[in-house]
Design a protein around this motif. Sequence first.
Motif, PDB file in Angstrom:
ATOM      1  N   ALA A 133      -5.173 -10.325  10.862  1.00 57.30           N
ATOM      2  CA  ALA A 133      -4.738 -10.566  12.235  1.00 57.30           C
ATOM      3  C   ALA A 133      -3.217 -10.466  12.354  1.00 57.30           C
ATOM      4  N   LEU A 134      -2.498 -10.943  11.350  1.00 58.91           N
ATOM      5  CA  LEU A 134      -1.036 -10.819  11.367  1.00 58.91           C
ATOM      6  C   LEU A 134      -0.617  -9.356  11.340  1.00 58.91           C
ATOM      7  N   GLY A 135      -1.251  -8.562  10.461  1.00 62.10           N
ATOM      8  CA  GLY A 135      -0.926  -7.142  10.402  1.00 62.10           C
ATOM      9  C   GLY A 135      -1.270  -6.427  11.695  1.00 62.10           C
ATOM     10  N   ALA A 136      -2.392  -6.806  12.302  1.00 62.93           N
ATOM     11  CA  ALA A 136      -2.785  -6.195  13.570  1.00 62.93           C
ATOM     12  C   ALA A 136      -1.795  -6.547  14.674  1.00 62.93           C
ATOM     13  N   LYS A 137      -1.349  -7.787  14.698  1.00 63.98           N
ATOM     14  CA  LYS A 137      -0.395  -8.206  15.732  1.00 63.98           C
ATOM     15  C   LYS A 137       0.948  -7.510  15.546  1.00 63.98           C
ATOM     16  N   LEU A 138       1.346  -7.318  14.293  1.00 60.79           N
ATOM     17  CA  LEU A 138       2.583  -6.593  14.009  1.00 60.79           C
ATOM     18  C   LEU A 138       2.501  -5.160  14.538  1.00 60.79           C
ATOM     19  N   ALA A 139       1.344  -4.529  14.326  1.00 60.74           N
ATOM     20  CA  ALA A 139       1.183  -3.132  14.708  1.00 60.74           C
ATOM     21  C   ALA A 139       0.858  -2.959  16.186  1.00 60.74           C
ATOM     22  N   ALA A 140       0.256  -3.963  16.813  1.00 60.54           N
ATOM     23  CA  ALA A 140      -0.144  -3.866  18.220  1.00 60.54           C
ATOM     24  C   ALA A 140       0.252  -5.142  18.948  1.00 60.54           C
ATOM     25  N   PRO A 141       1.540  -5.380  19.155  1.00 59.11           N
ATOM     26  CA  PRO A 141       1.997  -6.654  19.725  1.00 59.11           C
ATOM     27  C   PRO A 141       1.527  -6.900  21.149  1.00 59.11           C
ATOM     28  N   GLU A 142       1.110  -5.843  21.843  1.00 58.70           N
ATOM     29  CA  GLU A 142       0.680  -6.004  23.234  1.00 58.70           C
ATOM     30  C   GLU A 142      -0.731  -6.569  23.353  1.00 58.70           C
ATOM     31  N   ARG A 143      -1.494  -6.599  22.274  1.00 63.75           N
ATOM     32  CA  ARG A 143      -2.880  -7.064  22.308  1.00 63.75           C
ATOM     33  C   ARG A 143      -2.961  -8.557  22.011  1.00 63.75           C
ATOM     34  N   ASP A 144      -3.968  -9.208  22.591  1.00 66.15           N
ATOM     35  CA  ASP A 144      -4.337 -10.548  22.140  1.00 66.15           C
ATOM     36  C   ASP A 144      -5.087 -10.377  20.823  1.00 66.15           C
ATOM     37  N   ILE A 145      -4.584 -10.987  19.777  1.00 61.98           N
ATOM     38  CA  ILE A 145      -5.220 -10.905  18.456  1.00 61.98           C
ATOM     39  C   ILE A 145      -5.714 -12.297  18.088  1.00 61.98           C
ATOM     40  N   VAL A 146      -6.978 -12.375  17.721  1.00 63.89           N
ATOM     41  CA  VAL A 146      -7.597 -13.658  17.390  1.00 63.89           C
ATOM     42  C   VAL A 146      -8.289 -13.538  16.036  1.00 63.89           C
ATOM     43  N   ALA A 147      -8.101 -14.528  15.183  1.00 64.84           N
ATOM     44  CA  ALA A 147      -8.846 -14.629  13.921  1.00 64.84           C
ATOM     45  C   ALA A 147      -9.685 -15.887  13.968  1.00 64.84           C
ATOM     46  N   THR A 148     -10.990 -15.745  13.810  1.00 61.70           N
ATOM     47  CA  THR A 148     -11.870 -16.903  13.729  1.00 61.70           C
ATOM     48  C   THR A 148     -12.457 -16.947  12.328  1.00 61.70           C
ATOM     49  N   MET A 149     -12.445 -18.113  11.717  1.00 63.28           N
ATOM     50  CA  MET A 149     -12.880 -18.208  10.317  1.00 63.28           C
ATOM     51  C   MET A 149     -13.382 -19.603  10.018  1.00 63.28           C
ATOM     52  N   GLY A 150     -14.184 -19.689   8.964  1.00 61.89           N
ATOM     53  CA  GLY A 150     -14.602 -20.982   8.483  1.00 61.89           C
ATOM     54  C   GLY A 150     -13.470 -21.705   7.786  1.00 61.89           C
ATOM     55  N   ASP A 151     -13.677 -22.991   7.550  1.00 67.15           N
ATOM     56  CA  ASP A 151     -12.633 -23.772   6.884  1.00 67.15           C
ATOM     57  C   ASP A 151     -12.377 -23.275   5.465  1.00 67.15           C
ATOM     58  N   MET A 202      -8.724 -21.697   3.902  1.00 70.33           N
ATOM     59  CA  MET A 202      -8.058 -22.113   2.666  1.00 70.33           C
ATOM     60  C   MET A 202      -7.849 -20.928   1.730  1.00 70.33           C
ATOM     61  N   PHE A 203      -8.807 -20.013   1.689  1.00 68.03           N
ATOM     62  CA  PHE A 203      -8.675 -18.820   0.848  1.00 68.03           C
ATOM     63  C   PHE A 203      -7.517 -17.932   1.301  1.00 68.03           C
ATOM     64  N   ALA A 204      -7.138 -18.015   2.558  1.00 64.08           N
ATOM     65  CA  ALA A 204      -6.113 -17.129   3.113  1.00 64.08           C
ATOM     66  C   ALA A 204      -4.700 -17.495   2.685  1.00 64.08           C
ATOM     67  N   ASN A 205      -4.543 -18.534   1.850  1.00 64.58           N
ATOM     68  CA  ASN A 205      -3.199 -19.024   1.539  1.00 64.58           C
ATOM     69  C   ASN A 205      -2.450 -19.304   2.839  1.00 64.58           C
ATOM     70  N   PRO A 206      -2.970 -20.256   3.634  1.00 64.94           N
ATOM     71  CA  PRO A 206      -2.472 -20.415   5.005  1.00 64.94           C
ATOM     72  C   PRO A 206      -1.001 -20.772   5.104  1.00 64.94           C
ATOM     73  N   THR A 207      -0.470 -21.509   4.136  1.00 60.42           N
ATOM     74  CA  THR A 207       0.959 -21.830   4.210  1.00 60.42           C
ATOM     75  C   THR A 207       1.791 -20.555   4.202  1.00 60.42           C
ATOM     76  N   ALA A 208       1.415 -19.600   3.341  1.00 60.24           N
ATOM     77  CA  ALA A 208       2.126 -18.319   3.298  1.00 60.24           C
ATOM     78  C   ALA A 208       1.942 -17.556   4.599  1.00 60.24           C
ATOM     79  N   CYS A 209       0.731 -17.536   5.124  1.00 61.37           N
ATOM     80  CA  CYS A 209       0.468 -16.806   6.371  1.00 61.37           C
ATOM     81  C   CYS A 209       1.258 -17.394   7.537  1.00 61.37           C
TER      82      CYS A 209
END
Length: 565
Positions: free
Chosen positions: A436-454, A458-465
């Motif tokens: 979602a971060l990469g998509a927002k970087l490439a397409a800033p005009e779009r609403d970008i949403v990421a939905t995920m389980g808990d 945690m797997f996403a290294n959320p502090t880094a993200c």
Amino acid sequence: MSGARLTAGGAIFPRLKALGVDFVFANSGTDFPPVIEGLAEAAAEGAELPLALTIPHEHCAMGMAHGAYLMTGRAQAVMLHTNVGLANGAIGALNAACEHVPMLIMSGRTPVNEGGRFGARTVPIGWGQEMLDQAGLVREATKWDYELRYPEQVRPMLDRAHAIATSTPKGPVYLSLPREVLCEEVEAEEIDAASSMQAVAIGPEAGTLDRAADLLAAAERPLIIAQRGAGDADSFAAFARWVEDWGIAVCSWWPTALAIPTDHPCHVGSDPSPWLEEADVVVVLDSLAPWWPDEHALNPEATVIQVGPDPLFSRAAARTFRADLSLAGETASTLPALIAAMERRPRDEDAIAVRQARLNAAAGRTRQRHHAAAIADAPGITKAYVGHCLGAALRGRPSTVFSELGVPLPSIERREHNSWFQEPHSGGLGFSFPAALGAKLAAPERDIVATMGDGSYMFANPTACHQVAEALGLAPLIIVLNNSEWGAVRGSVAQLYPDGHAARANRMPLTGLAPSPDFTLTARASRAWAERVRDRDALPDAIDRALAATRDGTLALIEVETLPD
């Protein structure tokens, strides 16, 4: 560039720019001094370069490159630190390989020499990170790998890497970069010239295409199963018109990308069973696993046509779905070719009209059933209800939803090309947040949403993200559906052993994630907008507030306490 010579490390970024790379997602290390020095020199001279981005975890870098490609259609690059950085990025390579996403993966290699050469080993880590086969960490997930031997290879090997990555079927490639080689100089001339090697685009053989068109035009009960979308925006729209015109059923069994609007009159939903049992022609459109062999019965009299960049999925060791006919090529070109061939075939208008009416009624019943399930009273918040509310909030705006064990597609209204992506079938979790971060970087005009389980969060290294989002000013909406468990694991156990001890246990072993952290605090650590929702009635307004925050430039996170699947 003004100088006649530059270091091999300094040549990488201008060459990537010439190849059409927009972003380089980098996690640097002690192997990077010549690259960093080259970047500084190029900036001082005003050279045009890809955007160099510091990403504090490799999994985040890989996911961002993946997401940016989905929005741009252009291969992006990732630079990682020796073997340890490559190991952290390997899951992202598996995801990209599974989904045919082109990506240029590079990592430094610990210096070869122990001394006597500029760039040789200077600290103990140079010995500690030595590997006999560093590329072996990602070889099964890449189409090609190579270790740079000489500085003058920078241009031709980057050209080769990019051409192979973007050839059909697309996928990631890997280039290893020893520090001594990066420190040596090369001629700066023609570093921005056009590529010396062009990608290979394949297409279906004309006779096979005509045979497929004959079969579909004569079919009484045709079915298409689509998992990975319908190509680009033009072919997506053409596909929707074509299946409606001919009355062809389309099933979205376990999709990773949207192939057809969810409210399309020919979209029969996600269950292929009743349609497979009666179909006389089945088109498998870029689908790794188009049905569940033990659960879904294929009509033994059906003709199966496999269509896709690699219609037999040659990298899958065991995949024995029938292929009576195969059309190889990128979906964006193969679908229009098939549609054009169909236009030259005779039509039984009466039969097509009957089929269209039947499909329209069946699709309407399926949508109504999913809608009723999504809004039904429940003792808490279901994932389907979250999908229902999110779809309503996004209506009328260009938007993309990444769902990773998050909201189910049948619950959310999605109509446009690139509006829906699900986690890759490789299962490398932690995908949706960085994508979602990469998509927002490439397409800033779009609403970008990421939905995920808990667990996925945690797997996403959320502090880094979250750090990346704040540093780069990226503002997607993150929705964490927190059921305090590995729901997919629990579901798999219950499926195999429905009457077993684990299914009957009050708490199934090895699936619980309680006590759950307060994920809003992780987001707030990077100054994000964050809110926790427990009350079903509070969810629609919370989503509206979160989207307002993202449209003002602030990442928003909603943690939703959800019921188990």
